[in-house]
Design a protein around this motif. Structure first.
Motif, PDB file in Angstrom:
ATOM      1  N   TYR A  40      24.502  59.465   7.372  1.00  0.00           N
ATOM      2  CA  TYR A  40      25.060  60.581   8.122  1.00  0.00           C
ATOM      3  C   TYR A  40      26.547  60.577   8.112  1.00  0.00           C
ATOM      4  CZ  TYR A  40      24.747  64.044  11.909  1.00  0.00           C
ATOM      5  OH  TYR A  40      24.919  65.386  12.715  1.00  0.00           O
ATOM      6  N   ARG A  41      27.056  59.650   8.362  1.00  0.00           N
ATOM      7  CA  ARG A  41      28.881  59.381   8.504  1.00  0.00           C
ATOM      8  C   ARG A  41      29.453  59.591   7.288  1.00  0.00           C
ATOM      9  NH1 ARG A  41      28.722  53.222  10.121  1.00  0.00           N
ATOM     10  NH2 ARG A  41      27.377  53.713  12.023  1.00  0.00           N
ATOM     11  N   THR A  42      28.586  59.208   6.267  1.00  0.00           N
ATOM     12  CA  THR A  42      29.117  59.454   4.921  1.00  0.00           C
ATOM     13  C   THR A  42      29.133  60.817   4.455  1.00  0.00           C
ATOM     14  OG1 THR A  42      28.608  56.845   4.332  1.00  0.00           O
ATOM     15  CG2 THR A  42      29.155  58.482   2.471  1.00  0.00           C
ATOM     16  N   ARG A  43      27.889  61.396   4.803  1.00  0.00           N
ATOM     17  CA  ARG A  43      28.007  63.006   4.532  1.00  0.00           C
ATOM     18  C   ARG A  43      28.840  63.816   5.131  1.00  0.00           C
ATOM     19  NH1 ARG A  43      22.224  61.628   5.478  1.00  0.00           N
ATOM     20  NH2 ARG A  43      22.310  62.885   7.221  1.00  0.00           N
ATOM     21  N   ALA A 102      42.764  67.161   3.837  1.00  0.00           N
ATOM     22  CA  ALA A 102      41.615  66.866   4.831  1.00  0.00           C
ATOM     23  C   ALA A 102      41.662  65.278   5.371  1.00  0.00           C
ATOM     24  CB  ALA A 102      40.527  67.581   4.661  1.00  0.00           C
ATOM     25  N   PRO A 103      42.728  64.644   5.551  1.00  0.00           N
ATOM     26  CA  PRO A 103      42.670  63.279   6.081  1.00  0.00           C
ATOM     27  C   PRO A 103      41.704  62.889   6.981  1.00  0.00           C
ATOM     28  CG  PRO A 103      44.792  64.303   6.669  1.00  0.00           C
ATOM     29  CD  PRO A 103      44.099  65.380   5.901  1.00  0.00           C
ATOM     30  N   LEU A 104      41.027  61.857   6.776  1.00  0.00           N
ATOM     31  CA  LEU A 104      40.044  61.227   7.798  1.00  0.00           C
ATOM     32  C   LEU A 104      40.858  60.152   8.698  1.00  0.00           C
ATOM     33  CD1 LEU A 104      37.148  60.485   5.647  1.00  0.00           C
ATOM     34  CD2 LEU A 104      37.563  62.568   7.004  1.00  0.00           C
ATOM     35  N   LEU A 105      42.107  59.889   8.464  1.00  0.00           N
ATOM     36  CA  LEU A 105      42.873  58.929   9.190  1.00  0.00           C
ATOM     37  C   LEU A 105      44.405  59.442   9.426  1.00  0.00           C
ATOM     38  CD1 LEU A 105      41.899  55.574   7.200  1.00  0.00           C
ATOM     39  CD2 LEU A 105      41.358  56.034   9.757  1.00  0.00           C
ATOM     40  N   PRO A 106      44.813  59.267  10.736  1.00  0.00           N
ATOM     41  CA  PRO A 106      46.076  59.998  10.848  1.00  0.00           C
ATOM     42  C   PRO A 106      47.305  59.086  10.134  1.00  0.00           C
ATOM     43  CG  PRO A 106      44.846  59.546  13.051  1.00  0.00           C
ATOM     44  CD  PRO A 106      44.251  58.833  11.888  1.00  0.00           C
ATOM     45  N   ARG A 107      48.288  60.033  10.181  1.00  0.00           N
ATOM     46  CA  ARG A 107      49.382  59.267   9.395  1.00  0.00           C
ATOM     47  C   ARG A 107      50.005  58.449  10.195  1.00  0.00           C
ATOM     48  NH1 ARG A 107      52.605  64.359   6.003  1.00  0.00           N
ATOM     49  NH2 ARG A 107      50.754  64.940   4.864  1.00  0.00           N
ATOM     50  N   ASP A 108      50.291  58.404  11.670  1.00  0.00           N
ATOM     51  CA  ASP A 108      50.556  57.489  12.281  1.00  0.00           C
ATOM     52  C   ASP A 108      49.852  56.094  12.314  1.00  0.00           C
ATOM     53  OD1 ASP A 108      52.671  57.208  14.878  1.00  0.00           O
ATOM     54  OD2 ASP A 108      50.627  56.489  15.516  1.00  0.00           O
ATOM     55  N   ALA A 126      35.827  53.690  15.339  1.00  0.00           N
ATOM     56  CA  ALA A 126      34.810  53.934  14.434  1.00  0.00           C
ATOM     57  C   ALA A 126      34.031  52.449  14.669  1.00  0.00           C
ATOM     58  CB  ALA A 126      35.251  54.198  13.121  1.00  0.00           C
ATOM     59  N   GLU A 127      34.720  51.206  14.723  1.00  0.00           N
ATOM     60  CA  GLU A 127      34.305  49.877  14.905  1.00  0.00           C
ATOM     61  C   GLU A 127      33.279  49.671  15.844  1.00  0.00           C
ATOM     62  OE1 GLU A 127      33.524  47.817  12.661  1.00  0.00           O
ATOM     63  OE2 GLU A 127      34.885  48.475  10.799  1.00  0.00           O
ATOM     64  N   ILE A 128      33.573  50.444  17.126  1.00  0.00           N
ATOM     65  CA  ILE A 128      32.776  50.436  17.985  1.00  0.00           C
ATOM     66  C   ILE A 128      31.280  50.622  17.885  1.00  0.00           C
ATOM     67  CG2 ILE A 128      32.182  51.349  20.258  1.00  0.00           C
ATOM     68  CD1 ILE A 128      35.234  51.511  21.055  1.00  0.00           C
ATOM     69  N   ILE A 129      31.271  51.756  16.995  1.00  0.00           N
ATOM     70  CA  ILE A 129      29.952  52.308  16.588  1.00  0.00           C
ATOM     71  C   ILE A 129      29.282  51.276  15.443  1.00  0.00           C
ATOM     72  CG2 ILE A 129      28.730  54.087  15.538  1.00  0.00           C
ATOM     73  CD1 ILE A 129      30.824  55.982  17.341  1.00  0.00           C
ATOM     74  N   CYS A 176      33.582  60.968  12.400  1.00  0.00           N
ATOM     75  CA  CYS A 176      32.371  60.865  11.071  1.00  0.00           C
ATOM     76  C   CYS A 176      31.229  59.926  12.017  1.00  0.00           C
ATOM     77  CB  CYS A 176      32.901  60.260   9.980  1.00  0.00           C
ATOM     78  SG  CYS A 176      33.896  61.539   8.983  1.00  0.00           S
ATOM     79  N   ALA A 177      31.614  58.592  12.655  1.00  0.00           N
ATOM     80  CA  ALA A 177      30.870  57.660  13.225  1.00  0.00           C
ATOM     81  C   ALA A 177      30.238  58.138  14.322  1.00  0.00           C
ATOM     82  CB  ALA A 177      31.576  56.303  13.426  1.00  0.00           C
ATOM     83  N   LEU A 178      31.111  58.975  15.424  1.00  0.00           N
ATOM     84  CA  LEU A 178      30.504  59.341  16.847  1.00  0.00           C
ATOM     85  C   LEU A 178      29.313  60.155  16.670  1.00  0.00           C
ATOM     86  CD1 LEU A 178      30.845  59.344  19.707  1.00  0.00           C
ATOM     87  CD2 LEU A 178      32.348  61.410  19.370  1.00  0.00           C
TER      88      LEU A 178
END
Length: 215
Positions: free
Chosen positions: A15-18, A86-92, A103-106, A166-168
């Motif tokens: 699901y998170r990959t989709r 549409a970046p999935l990770l912030p630049r900072d 994401a790793e908590i999940i 995506c993980a949550l």
């Protein structure tokens, strides 16, 4: 170039990959792997992922070269690096690390405890697998809400959906299957509402997949 996703409709990692593929607006061929029927243990799938998990993403390049990726977060980071729109990770750098931590908590803190293989093994050992999974899901969501509180905007980190979302969202979907009340987590419930208003999250939803079972 062609993308082929081997996945299962109700798998959180699938699901998170989709979601990531949809946020990137990347078309892909959908190949169902029925976990309930044990298709992940067959030789064809084991050749792609010896761990016998989903998802598996195959990248078929224009010259015919086929590259295979496993592990949902690794797949999502690959997509982000190859298709940076549409970046999935912030630049900072700090916020990138915070996004990965959520994401790793999940991914590592919850998912292994609710995995189908884990629950089957626990049941065989006489353990109440429902109660076992509930405890880990609850603890993980409590931690996620607390750690997201100072970086959240409209979404888990800032005002755009990220790897963390995506993980949550799949995890909240799974939490309901284990009878957890999401209203206990007001920040997460608010983030979920905003995510589920976006076409990418709608398209990735389990019940919209070709192999979904409604009964």
């Amino acid at each position: 170039m062609k993308l082929v996703l081997h996945n299962y409709w109700r798998s959180s990692a699938s699901y998170r990959t989709r979601i990531g593929l949809a946020l990137k607006q990347l078309a892909y061929a959908y190949v169902p792997v029925n976990l309930r029927d044990g298709e992940q243990h067959g030789d064809a799938h084991k050749a792609k992922n010896p761990l016998e998990f989903v998802p598996v993403l195959e990248i078929v390049e224009d010259d015919g070269t086929v590259r295979t990726l496993t592990q949902s977060l690794a797949i999502l980071e690959y997509l982000d690096e190859r298709w940076p729109e549409a970046p999935l990770l912030p630049r900072d750098a700090y916020l990138r690390a915070r996004t990965r931590a959520l994401a790793e908590i999940i991914n590592s803190g919850i998912q292994p405890h609710q995995n189908l293989a884990t629950l089957k093994r626990l049941k065989a050992l006489g353990v109440n697998e429902q109660a076992y999974a509930q405890g880990y899901i609850e603890r993980g969501l409590v931690a996620y809400e607390r750690l997201a509180a100072d970086v959240a905007g409209h979404f888990s980190v800032g005002d755009l959906p990220t790897l963390a979302d995506c993980a949550l969202i799949p995890q909240l979907y799974a939490a309901r299957r284990f009878s957890l009340d999401i209203a206990r987590f007001p920040l997460l419930a608010a983030i979920e509402e905003r995510c589920l208003a976006l076409p990418a999250f709608v398209a990735a939803a389990p019940d919209r997949q070709v192999d979904a079972v409604t009964s």
